[in-house]
Design an enzyme around this catalytic site. Structure first.
Site, PDB file in Angstrom:
ATOM      1  N   GLN A 122      -9.354  -5.919  -6.609  1.00 31.98           N
ATOM      2  CA  GLN A 122      -8.608  -4.693  -6.326  1.00 31.98           C
ATOM      3  C   GLN A 122      -9.555  -3.564  -5.937  1.00 31.98           C
ATOM      4  O   GLN A 122      -9.294  -2.815  -5.003  1.00 31.98           O
ATOM      5  CB  GLN A 122      -7.790  -4.272  -7.553  1.00 31.98           C
ATOM      6  CG  GLN A 122      -6.463  -4.985  -7.666  1.00 31.98           C
ATOM      7  CD  GLN A 122      -5.587  -4.725  -6.468  1.00 31.98           C
ATOM      8  OE1 GLN A 122      -5.184  -3.596  -6.201  1.00 31.98           O
ATOM      9  NE2 GLN A 122      -5.308  -5.753  -5.700  1.00 31.98           N
TER      10      GLN A 122
ATOM     11  N   LYS B  70     -11.571 -11.128 -12.447  1.00 26.47           N
ATOM     12  CA  LYS B  70     -11.661 -11.530 -11.040  1.00 26.47           C
ATOM     13  C   LYS B  70     -10.729 -10.711 -10.131  1.00 26.47           C
ATOM     14  O   LYS B  70     -11.172 -10.105  -9.156  1.00 26.47           O
ATOM     15  CB  LYS B  70     -11.306 -13.013 -10.941  1.00 26.47           C
ATOM     16  CG  LYS B  70     -11.529 -13.612  -9.573  1.00 26.47           C
ATOM     17  CD  LYS B  70     -11.251 -15.117  -9.618  1.00 26.47           C
ATOM     18  CE  LYS B  70     -11.617 -15.775  -8.297  1.00 26.47           C
ATOM     19  NZ  LYS B  70     -11.414 -17.237  -8.373  1.00 26.47           N
ATOM     20  N   THR B  71      -9.449 -10.682 -10.490  1.00 25.63           N
ATOM     21  CA  THR B  71      -8.515  -9.958  -9.617  1.00 25.63           C
ATOM     22  C   THR B  71      -8.741  -8.441  -9.717  1.00 25.63           C
ATOM     23  O   THR B  71      -8.495  -7.723  -8.749  1.00 25.63           O
ATOM     24  CB  THR B  71      -7.045 -10.299  -9.956  1.00 25.63           C
ATOM     25  OG1 THR B  71      -6.838 -10.137 -11.356  1.00 25.63           O
ATOM     26  CG2 THR B  71      -6.707 -11.719  -9.556  1.00 25.63           C
TER      27      THR B  71
ATOM     28  N   PHE C 216       0.811  -1.233   0.000  1.00 25.37           N
ATOM     29  CA  PHE C 216       0.000   0.000   0.000  1.00 25.37           C
ATOM     30  C   PHE C 216       0.834   1.268   0.000  1.00 25.37           C
ATOM     31  O   PHE C 216       0.361   2.333   0.392  1.00 25.37           O
ATOM     32  CB  PHE C 216      -0.972   0.006   1.198  1.00 25.37           C
ATOM     33  CG  PHE C 216      -1.715  -1.289   1.382  1.00 25.37           C
ATOM     34  CD1 PHE C 216      -2.628  -1.713   0.429  1.00 25.37           C
ATOM     35  CD2 PHE C 216      -1.485  -2.091   2.480  1.00 25.37           C
ATOM     36  CE1 PHE C 216      -3.302  -2.918   0.569  1.00 25.37           C
ATOM     37  CE2 PHE C 216      -2.156  -3.301   2.637  1.00 25.37           C
ATOM     38  CZ  PHE C 216      -3.063  -3.707   1.686  1.00 25.37           C
TER      39      PHE C 216
ATOM     40  N   ILE D 131      -9.919  -4.330 -19.032  1.00 27.44           N
ATOM     41  CA  ILE D 131      -9.686  -5.125 -17.831  1.00 27.44           C
ATOM     42  C   ILE D 131      -9.093  -6.465 -18.259  1.00 27.44           C
ATOM     43  O   ILE D 131      -9.658  -7.185 -19.086  1.00 27.44           O
ATOM     44  CB  ILE D 131     -11.010  -5.310 -17.059  1.00 27.44           C
ATOM     45  CG1 ILE D 131     -11.480  -3.954 -16.530  1.00 27.44           C
ATOM     46  CG2 ILE D 131     -10.833  -6.308 -15.921  1.00 27.44           C
ATOM     47  CD1 ILE D 131     -10.484  -3.194 -15.665  1.00 27.44           C
TER      48      ILE D 131
ATOM     49  N   GLY E 157      -4.388   1.546 -14.584  1.00 28.75           N
ATOM     50  CA  GLY E 157      -4.241   0.872 -13.292  1.00 28.75           C
ATOM     51  C   GLY E 157      -5.524   0.799 -12.490  1.00 28.75           C
ATOM     52  O   GLY E 157      -6.462   1.563 -12.710  1.00 28.75           O
TER      53      GLY E 157
ATOM     54  N   GLU F 196      -5.485   1.795  -6.930  1.00 31.07           N
ATOM     55  CA  GLU F 196      -5.802   2.864  -6.003  1.00 31.07           C
ATOM     56  C   GLU F 196      -7.170   3.506  -6.222  1.00 31.07           C
ATOM     57  O   GLU F 196      -7.753   4.065  -5.288  1.00 31.07           O
ATOM     58  CB  GLU F 196      -4.698   3.934  -6.055  1.00 31.07           C
ATOM     59  CG  GLU F 196      -3.438   3.434  -5.371  1.00 31.07           C
ATOM     60  CD  GLU F 196      -2.170   4.136  -5.832  1.00 31.07           C
ATOM     61  OE1 GLU F 196      -1.638   4.929  -5.062  1.00 31.07           O
ATOM     62  OE2 GLU F 196      -1.717   3.886  -6.961  1.00 31.07           O
TER      63      GLU F 196
ATOM     64  N   GLY G 115       0.645  -8.537  -4.158  1.00 29.87           N
ATOM     65  CA  GLY G 115      -0.614  -9.127  -3.742  1.00 29.87           C
ATOM     66  C   GLY G 115      -1.757  -8.696  -4.646  1.00 29.87           C
ATOM     67  O   GLY G 115      -2.917  -9.033  -4.440  1.00 29.87           O
ATOM     68  N   THR G 116      -1.402  -7.960  -5.693  1.00 28.75           N
ATOM     69  CA  THR G 116      -2.394  -7.345  -6.561  1.00 28.75           C
ATOM     70  C   THR G 116      -2.863  -8.254  -7.694  1.00 28.75           C
ATOM     71  O   THR G 116      -3.921  -8.030  -8.262  1.00 28.75           O
ATOM     72  CB  THR G 116      -1.774  -6.092  -7.207  1.00 28.75           C
ATOM     73  OG1 THR G 116      -0.479  -6.473  -7.680  1.00 28.75           O
ATOM     74  CG2 THR G 116      -1.620  -4.981  -6.195  1.00 28.75           C
TER      75      THR G 116
HETATM   76 MO1  MOS Z   1       1.319   3.467  -4.092  1.00 28.94          MO
HETATM   77  S1  MOS Z   1       0.547   4.353  -2.447  1.00 28.94           S
HETATM   78  O1  MOS Z   1       2.542   2.512  -3.513  1.00 28.94           O
HETATM   79  O2  MOS Z   1       0.544   2.692  -5.337  1.00 28.94           O
END
Ligand code: MOS
Length: 709
Positions: free
Chosen positions: A607, A602-603, A240, A598, A671, A674, A467-468
């Protein structure tokens, strides 16, 4: 062939993780391993007058005790090479800048004996009164922001005449929003093993989001050629942002292991992690919005304050998101930073954007209520096709589609338009929404692909999977390009001896790495002069040749001058509020996201769900404070730091618009790491307002705030 991309594929590393066969950094079995335990400061400011290590050195099994008086050798960082989470090198002097700062390392033959020795170090301090309360700190204009693409960005904007326009606007909203200090709290603690195979060759096992950048940093600090440092980061148990760049404990471990000439392991305890491996700063933001009666924004003023440590200038860049989100002819964005005696803040999932969107999307809801406009309509009126700071058009936006699809799925139009008008089982019910957005980052990467006679392929890159799901999308990309099954692809990641895979930060690993994987697969097929991988493998079998192998690189190019790349979405939240006890329970959640094509349904949904869950924590639970007397964080483990459990989380429906962004890269992918967290806390606060008529502007929204407002 186009059947793999977009399918739902279970994690390639899933079985190894749930059965315990995946080896994490601290678990590597190395003969002769010794253990280090950190000694940390119990004052928040001042200096060490005396430090007595005699008893610790005599403890059974003790091997060495390092303090500032005998710090192991580390070279001063070359600022063009090294990227550190905290600029000050460990044990560099007798100064204490925050409680929990590393002031020593006790080393012994077992972990327990190292811990015992650490407890026997006697320290005499010359304390000073620390500054650990934000209202006593001195704020100055923030320096340039080091973004997650690791370039510096100027974040302040000043266009038009905000003050005059705000004063005369038909409708004006002014409000202050606050957020609390938050911890990353990954399941896997920070841990490192450093193993010097010879005086000029070291292998470092450490979870890192930036494998080659970390390799260059260690090489610089240890005075070695880059290739004499090997970083192994095969599995990461959550990061994170806190595992982006090396921390002082890592540098200390590498340097101490060299001095002792033994492989050394240092695991940062959960308690220590609350002080010295990063957090997200608390923030205070003021939003002023001026609009015409039809909802069109005339002026936006967004100012933000955050806190940093004495050792690192790290602003929580809340205002960075505002000029992407909405347009207004008059805009003023500014960012202030104050130093306190706290550990260094760092990147945390959507750094800046997450608290920024909390304030902006709360303020937009307030504006919608005061203008009596549907909040979706207000966003459609003010969204922009051009980034207001970069002055570039967005590529493949589809934000309006996210709002439309989400509203329909959620039943947004059916809600009553009065506050306190819905009840269920004696509780108030509220519905709220908020937008989300996150920049599309992409870096340069390389990947190597080897096709074997048995019809399998091997993909290799130093890029990593925190882990993503990177292992899985890399395999899917290779499977699709080569035309063979996903389970015939073996993926090796997270080792600096492999081609540079870029960084897993700023949600950019998939967009950065999969284009290189695709190119390397195509190069293998060209080399074989074969129509298919199957045919190429057949050729290998017949010729006796071991493999076809190719390495390819991919990098962003001139598209960066033509477009602003950004992903978009909307969250819809239903919740209940039990006003008698201040309890909020989220009962329904719909997220609709457009993040380009995408790759793994699933993953990717996982996320977004992970981001929403973390956002629910931010909204309702997560909060760190510093004891005003000692300067210590008053949360110190996963019991005192509250975050959501299963019982707090409803079903989360995730839909992707899935419109490919081929301007961005040949995979059409942006991405997803986040974007899920942004806007979540605003959607919740907006729903609480709908339920109760109470506008809460401070996070987390704990029961006391519901009861007392
Ligand atoms: Mo960042 S906060 O390591 O995607």
């Amino acid at each position: 062939m186009n059947q793999v991309i977009g399918a739902s594929v279970s994690r390639k590393d899933g079985q190894a993780k749930v059965t315990g066969t995946a080896i994490y950094s601290a678990e590597h079995q190395i003969p002769d391993l010794i253990y280090g335990c950190l000694v940390t400061a119990t004052i928040a400011s001042g200096r060490i007058r005396a430090i007595d290590t005699r008893e610790a050195e005599q403890a059974s099994g003790a091997i060495a005790v390092f303090t500032h008086r005998n710090a192991p050798q580390v070279f001063n960082p070359n600022e063009n090479i090294s990227r550190l989470s905290e600029s000050r090198l460990p044990l560099s002097d007798d100064r204490v800048h925050y409680a929990g700062q590393i002031i020593g390392l006790a080393v012994a033959d077992t972990f327990e004996r190292a811990r015992e020795a650490a407890h026997l170090v006697r320290v005499e301090y010359e304390p000073q009164a620390p500054i650990v309360e934000a209202n006593k700190a001195t704020y100055v204009p923030a320096p340039q922001w080091l973004g997650e693409d690791l370039t510096y960005e100027q974040i302040d904007v000043n266009t038009g005449n905000v003050t005059t326009v705000l004063a005369s606007a038909a409708t004006q909203i002014e409000a202050v929003y606050t957020t609390s200090m938050e911890l990353h709290a990954p399941m896997e603690p920070h841990a490192i093993i450093t193993h010097w195979q010879s005086p000029d060759m070291v292998t470092i096992y450490e979870p890192t989001q930036a494998v080659l950048m970390s390799q260059r940093t260690y090489a610089d600090l240890l005075g070695l050629p880059t290739e004499r440092v090997r970083i192994v980061s095969t599995y990461i148990g959550g990061a994170f942002g806190c595992k982006f760049l090396p921390w002082p404990h890592s540098i200390l471990c590498a340097a101490a292991a060299r001095e002792l000439n033994r492989p050394l392991k240092v695991v940062v305890s959960r308690r220590q992690m609350t002080a010295n491996t990063g957090h997200r700063s608390e923030t205070e933001q003021t939003l002023r919005l001026g609009a015409l009666a039809d909802g069109k924004l005339q002026a936006i003023e967004h100012t933000a304050k955050s806190i940093t440590s004495p050792l690192e200038d790290f602003p929580e860049a809340c205002t960075i998101i505002t000029p992407a989100m909405y347009a207004a002819p008059n805009m003023r964005l500014s960012q202030e930073l104050a130093v306190m005696n706290v550990g260094s803040p760092t990147f945390m999932r959507a750094p800046g954007e997450c608290p920024g969107m909390w304030a902006l999307e709360s303020a937009m809801d307030e504006l919608a209520w005061s203008l009596n406009i549907d909040p979706i309509q207000l966003r459609l009126i003010n969204q922009t096709d051009q980034h207001q700071r970069k002055n570039l058009p967005f590529s493949a936006k589809y934000f309006a589609e996210c709002l439309e699809v989400g509203a329909k799925q959620f039943g947004w139009q059916d809600r009553p338009l009065q506050v306190r008008s819905l009840t269920r089982d004696g509780k108030l019910v509220g519905l709220g929404m908020a937008s989300t957005t996150f920049p599309g980052y992409r870096g340069s990467t390389s990947a190597k692909v080897r096709l074997l006679p048995d019809g399998t392929a091997h993909v290799m890159s130093a890029g990593n999977d925190m882990g993503t799901g990177a292992y899985t999308v890399v395999a899917m990309t290779a499977a699709e390009t080569l035309g063979i099954a996903v389970d015939k692809i073996r993926v090796e990641l997270g080792d600096s001896t492999l081609p540079d895979g870029g960084v897993a930060g700023g949600s950019q690993m998939t967009a950065s790495l999969t284009p290189a994987v695709k190119l390397a697969c195509e190069a293998v097929l060209r080399q074989a002069q074969a129509q298919s991988a199957q045919q190429a493998s057949e050729q290998l079998k017949q010729s006796g040749r071991a493999a076809f192998e190719a390495t390819a690189s991919a990098a962003p190019g001139e598209e960066l001058e033509k477009f602003a790349f950004q992903s978009w979405g909307a969250h819809f939240c239903e919740l209940t509020v039990d006003e008698a006890i201040g309890r909020v329970q989220i009962t329904r959640w719909v997220s609709v996201i457009n993040a380009g094509r995408i790759l793994n349904a699933k993953t990717a949904a996982s996320q977004i769900r992970g981001g929403v869950i973390m956002g629910i924590g931010t909204a309702l639970m997560e909060e760190g404070h510093f004891d005003p007397n000692t300067g210590y964080p008053v949360v110190y483990d996963l019991a005192t730091y509250h975050y959501p459990t299963h019982a707090d989380i409803p079903r989360i429906d995730v839909t992707f618009i899935g419109e490919p962004d081929f301007n961005f890269n040949p995979m059409g992918v942006r991405g997803i790491g986040e974007i899920g967290i942004n806007g979540v806390s605003a959607a919740i606060a907006n729903a609480i307002y709908h339920a109760t008529g109470k506008r809460i502007r401070s996070l987390p929204i704990t029961p006391d705030k519901i009861i007392s407002v």
